[in-house]
Scaffold this active site. Sequence first.
Site, PDB file in Angstrom:
ATOM      1  N   ASP A 108       0.794  -1.218   0.000  1.00 52.12           N
ATOM      2  CA  ASP A 108       0.000   0.000   0.000  1.00 52.12           C
ATOM      3  C   ASP A 108       0.832   1.276   0.000  1.00 52.12           C
ATOM      4  O   ASP A 108       0.428   2.272  -0.591  1.00 52.12           O
ATOM      5  CB  ASP A 108      -0.999   0.012   1.145  1.00 52.12           C
ATOM      6  CG  ASP A 108      -0.393  -0.311   2.501  1.00 52.12           C
ATOM      7  OD1 ASP A 108       0.844  -0.430   2.608  1.00 52.12           O
ATOM      8  OD2 ASP A 108      -1.169  -0.460   3.466  1.00 52.12           O
ATOM      9  N   ASP A 489       2.657   1.923  13.770  1.00 51.58           N
ATOM     10  CA  ASP A 489       2.046   0.595  13.861  1.00 51.58           C
ATOM     11  C   ASP A 489       2.792  -0.375  14.764  1.00 51.58           C
ATOM     12  O   ASP A 489       2.157  -1.166  15.465  1.00 51.58           O
ATOM     13  CB  ASP A 489       1.897  -0.068  12.480  1.00 51.58           C
ATOM     14  CG  ASP A 489       0.845   0.581  11.611  1.00 51.58           C
ATOM     15  OD1 ASP A 489       0.073   1.402  12.123  1.00 51.58           O
ATOM     16  OD2 ASP A 489       0.806   0.278  10.423  1.00 51.58           O
TER      17      ASP A 489
END
Length: 793
Positions: A108, A489
């Site tokens: 992504d 993350d």
Amino acid sequence: MNPKHRLTLAIPTLLTALLAGCGGGGGGSAPTAPAPSQPGSAVTPPVTPTTPPDTGTTTPTTPTTPPDSGGTASGPATFKSVQFGGGGYVTGLIYHPSTANLLYARTDIGGAYRWNQATSTWTPITDGLGFGASESRFHGIESIALDPNNDQLVYMATGMYTFEGNGRLYISKDRGTTWTHVDLPFPLGGNNPGRAIGERLMVDPNKPSTLFFGSRTAGLWKSADAGLTWSQVTSLSPVKMTSDQISAAGGGMGVELVVYDTGTKGTGTATQTIYTAIAPDYAKVAGLSASMYKSTDGGATWTAVATPVSGYHIPHMVRAADGMFYVAFTKDSGPGAGGPGRLYKFDGTNWTLLKSYDTQQWVNFGMGGLSVYGSGATTRIALGVSNSWGSKGLPIVQLSDDAGKTWREIEADTPGETASGWVDDVEIDPSNPDHILHVHGGGIIETKNASSATPTWKGNIAGIEETAVLSITTPPPGAPYILLNSSGDVGLWVDTDLSATPTLNPGTGWSNAYAADMAWADPLYIAGIGTINSSNTNTGFWSGDGGKTWAKFATLPAGATQGGDIAVTARNKVVWAPANAVPSYTANNGASWSTTNLPALPSVANGWNRGYRLAADRKNPNKVYAYDSGGATWGTPGKVYVSTDGGQSFTLSAGSVSANLAPNASWVTSMAVNPNAEGDLWLADGNAVYHSLDSGATWTKLTNFASGAGTQGASLIALGKAANGAKYSAAVYVVGVMNNVWGVYRSNDGGATWSRFNDDAHQYGGIGALAADQNIYGRIYFSGTGRGMLYTN
């Protein structure tokens, strides 16, 4: 492994926009927080400028810039990844249909990879020319298409977010070693919701100069000249969504995929029967009545196909060798799409239900990946179950060996690793049906014995480095670790071995770490700041033993929020500058905090975070420097403040005001200290580099750097170990533009001369974080856009 992805390094502080794009906006219940990926000389005095400033005014210098290899005396610099392993969302796997082991992975925000069977590793193919700092958004890969007749040819549709403008089509004739590109007349969203849907881009196997692309916002498009030019297929719909419609649709899903109904290739005559799937958002805007359309004349005209369910997404539709289609329907768009979900087979007229999941209390499974092998009654089907988060007995990958009549679970509750949740693409190896792979939020996982009663699964991420590194800090010589890695993350990690997955971390799980620092005279003391993503709570943490054990700060300073910076002056003593808040100081590990006297910073438009950058003087820990970048190009001029009491109180540097520092967003600016000399301070204001030898009282502007090449003139600066015999006590590295060429530049003489340190083959979609080693000359650590952390020798 991180379940929700991703923070992009191009603009790391735009957290609201980024998390909207990367936080699993496609629906489904909130995931649990999975564990991270498993294995988890003599110093010369500074040079005095020829014309030292004495009133705070800037004195430009014009050094020469001889080109060189950027390396050491032993040869050019080499570039390697600091191993973390995966760490991000792989959105699709694309096999060549007839060449064994030729496999590509798209991500992504981290570009694309090609599988290397000889080394059993993934090779990044989007690090070099065509993917520089001004092209970072093209590290978001929307779709990849391969020519079944030519295994050297690769097409790649790129663009990270639909709001950023039109995308690009990259074309390679050597399996991604080199690329050319053309501009597309519509936007793409490689990091928008629904980014595993597809493939949107397809090559006609019979007439490979013909390509179709299902766009998110502007309908279906066709190229008749191998991707060089494109025209909208207005016979399906001429509608192009407005910006308001795109925003309301979360970036748009549009035309989700293209499938050719053919079992031949290379005939020279275009395939006549083509299917395409329409997302609910585009169907509504365009006034289309169905979720699927069919053409029997090569795309000239289209008719609606009646489907057994409506208002659903069709994430994948695949054709078996006998011409049977298998079609997944799921209510949400993903990643990790929630249900209800349905799997049907379709013979061109009739639909047969093979599998269904209905939403129940505590259960909301959708259907993600889909792949088939073989034909007829023994067709093997692999189905990815999305939004199932790994609890015992919950499905992950369902397998059928009788064309969908019966099913068994082949991943959940099996030996070895498992990876549930974002199972949005599954692929059966076309040359080995026992080899099945699927994507997930932390990379790729595979089994090579799918037919076994208890298949074993293992991560397949060697070479894939996709963490979103937000900050890097290197310790003084002699420290028992190499660097501190603050990432989106996956949180903060203490690296002790560049070739192994790190194991030392504060245990914050699925979290963002924004910054960390250590006490220079006592580097066993480390402090960091971040956010726990599952609860959206902010946190600070510290270690007194080099990262082996950790504790949270007992309290947080006023205004602690997402983003920010931190400086450590000594053990237990920390200055914390939260985003959009006045910095605070603690002398007792956060048991209490005192607000500094630094002025509150006015907010800037667009909701951008604004905050002070901090740096502790490494020779005199009583000195702390705070830099206000101005917040935006339309903000106030940059300013530097200096503390002489360890960060408790600050005084404005009049010299920084006289220097007329450019106003800029904080993420394109940087401040660094020379650890070998007190008061030796460097600043990159986004446009140029400034140097102070007197703790910020006066500043010299270096005129080598200037914005150009579509990017910032000087955005990052770091100081590391000096070259043997160098005139200046540190090697200086700057990320910026010199002579209209973007790159990493190095100076060994305090900024008098510079040479480019990287080259066109090592651009990584731009660089968002930078640090230099204090033990090894010529070694820097840096982040690429979604490419994890890299280092040089």
